[in-house]
Write a protein that holds these residues in place. Structure first.
Motif, mmCIF file in Angstrom:
data_model
loop_
_atom_site.group_PDB
_atom_site.id
_atom_site.type_symbol
_atom_site.label_atom_id
_atom_site.label_comp_id
_atom_site.label_asym_id
_atom_site.label_seq_id
_atom_site.Cartn_x
_atom_site.Cartn_y
_atom_site.Cartn_z
ATOM 1 N N ASP A 32 31.522 -61.873 -7.120
ATOM 2 C CA ASP A 32 31.234 -61.845 -8.551
ATOM 3 C C ASP A 32 30.190 -60.791 -8.910
ATOM 4 O O ASP A 32 29.957 -60.524 -10.091
ATOM 5 N N GLU A 33 29.576 -60.193 -7.889
ATOM 6 C CA GLU A 33 28.604 -59.129 -8.129
ATOM 7 C C GLU A 33 29.166 -57.761 -7.746
ATOM 8 O O GLU A 33 28.417 -56.800 -7.586
ATOM 9 N N VAL A 34 30.478 -57.674 -7.607
ATOM 10 C CA VAL A 34 31.146 -56.418 -7.282
ATOM 11 C C VAL A 34 31.921 -55.920 -8.497
ATOM 12 O O VAL A 34 32.684 -56.673 -9.102
ATOM 13 N N THR A 35 31.709 -54.663 -8.844
ATOM 14 C CA THR A 35 32.445 -54.026 -9.934
ATOM 15 C C THR A 35 33.408 -53.006 -9.344
ATOM 16 O O THR A 35 32.997 -52.140 -8.564
ATOM 17 N N VAL A 36 34.690 -53.116 -9.700
ATOM 18 C CA VAL A 36 35.704 -52.183 -9.209
ATOM 19 C C VAL A 36 36.142 -51.277 -10.347
ATOM 20 O O VAL A 36 36.496 -51.761 -11.435
ATOM 21 N N ASN A 37 36.091 -49.973 -10.124
ATOM 22 C CA ASN A 37 36.502 -48.986 -11.118
ATOM 23 C C ASN A 37 37.704 -48.207 -10.586
ATOM 24 O O ASN A 37 37.674 -47.720 -9.447
ATOM 25 N N TYR A 38 38.730 -48.073 -11.415
ATOM 26 C CA TYR A 38 39.947 -47.383 -10.995
ATOM 27 C C TYR A 38 39.948 -45.955 -11.525
ATOM 28 O O TYR A 38 39.954 -45.728 -12.732
ATOM 29 N N LYS A 39 39.941 -44.997 -10.609
ATOM 30 C CA LYS A 39 39.882 -43.579 -10.942
ATOM 31 C C LYS A 39 41.256 -42.934 -10.789
ATOM 32 O O LYS A 39 42.064 -43.372 -9.976
ATOM 33 N N SER A 40 41.459 -41.872 -11.541
ATOM 34 C CA SER A 40 42.775 -41.224 -11.576
ATOM 35 C C SER A 40 42.914 -40.129 -10.524
ATOM 36 O O SER A 40 41.996 -39.338 -10.296
ATOM 37 N N PHE A 41 44.096 -40.096 -9.911
ATOM 38 C CA PHE A 41 44.460 -39.049 -8.956
ATOM 39 C C PHE A 41 45.977 -38.902 -9.008
ATOM 40 O O PHE A 41 46.701 -39.849 -8.697
ATOM 41 N N GLU A 42 46.464 -37.744 -9.418
ATOM 42 C CA GLU A 42 47.912 -37.511 -9.469
ATOM 43 C C GLU A 42 48.375 -36.842 -8.179
ATOM 44 O O GLU A 42 47.884 -35.783 -7.810
ATOM 45 N N LEU A 43 49.333 -37.441 -7.528
ATOM 46 C CA LEU A 43 49.880 -36.828 -6.315
ATOM 47 C C LEU A 43 50.603 -35.532 -6.629
ATOM 48 O O LEU A 43 50.569 -34.583 -5.855
#
Length: 238
Positions: A32-43
């Motif tokens: 509950d103390e972990v923040t996940v951020n999704y970053k962009s990468f195009e193959l």
């Protein structure tokens, strides 16, 4: 703890790696103390929106193999996915350009729907064989995770979030990322590839311990304790 994940929605190992990380987080006592951020990468940023090839034809053309060899490659990947409870439908996957899917992901993150959208986009491509480069499909996906249909339509028809996607890709390039998935924890530790769940579990625990060392309260000499050799009481309390 912060975890940044660079991935692409047409990358099978990105879906597998994300799932393994989620499995590790499910066992992590401080999740509950972990923040996940999704970053962009195009193959393949140059890919067309509509591609007249199936996945096997595309791989055979790209790597100079036969259709059957390309098919076998995906059989092996599919087996790995199945071990994580994922159902990859390679035969009916629709190849496309993922730029608008990444824009939608970043829009969803701003609306507090990052986790839901990330999963929905992967599932749409790998399991449901949906065209994630098509605006109508993306709008339906957005609505399914609770986003407003009209607002999503307006966003996709504009150029919003395009600059953000490019900035994230540029940052990834600066970090030396050439393949995905790629995980950066606390801007300090990097994990490359769809590592086993056990590896993610160890990394989470090790980094948490490093960032939260035990603090000694009081004078250890004042406390009664036992060792392998004996149990002793401080002299002034005998």
């Amino acid at each position: 703890m912060k975890i940044d994940i660079w991935s692409d929605y047409q990358c099978p190992f990105c879906y597998i790696g994300k799932t393994r990380l989620q499995n590790a987080l499910a066992q992590f006592p401080h999740a509950d103390e972990v923040t996940v951020n999704y970053k962009s990468f195009e193959l393949d940023p140059s890919a067309e929106r509509d591609i007249p090839l199936n996945i096997y034809e595309s791989l055979a053309q790209k790597y100079g193999t036969t259709i059957e060899q390309a098919r076998q490659m995906n059989v092996n990947i599919g087996a790995q996915a199945a071990q994580e409870g994922l159902d990859f439908q390679f035969d009916s996957m629709i190849l496309t350009n993922s730029f608008d899917a990444h824009r939608l992901m970043q829009y969803a993150a701003d609306q507090g729907k990052a986790e839901e959208m990330n999963e929905a986009l992967f599932r749409a491509y790998f399991t449901e064989s949906r065209h994630i480069g098509d605006h109508a499909t993306l709008i339906d996906i957005a609505e399914s995770v609770g986003l407003d249909r009209q607002q999503t339509t307006a966003m996709l028809e504009s150029e919003q979030y395009g600059d953000l996607v490019r900035r994230q890709e540029h940052l990834g390039s600066q970090l030396g990322i050439t393949g995905v998935p790629f995980f950066v924890i606390n801007d300090k530790y990097a994990v490359s590839g769809a590592q086993p769940t056990e590896m993610f579990t160890k990394a989470l625990n090790d980094i948490w311990t490093e960032d939260h060392p035990l603090q000694m309260l009081g004078n250890s000499a004042d406390g009664d304790m036992c060792t392998d050799d004996s149990c002793a009481m401080p002299e002034d309390r005998k």
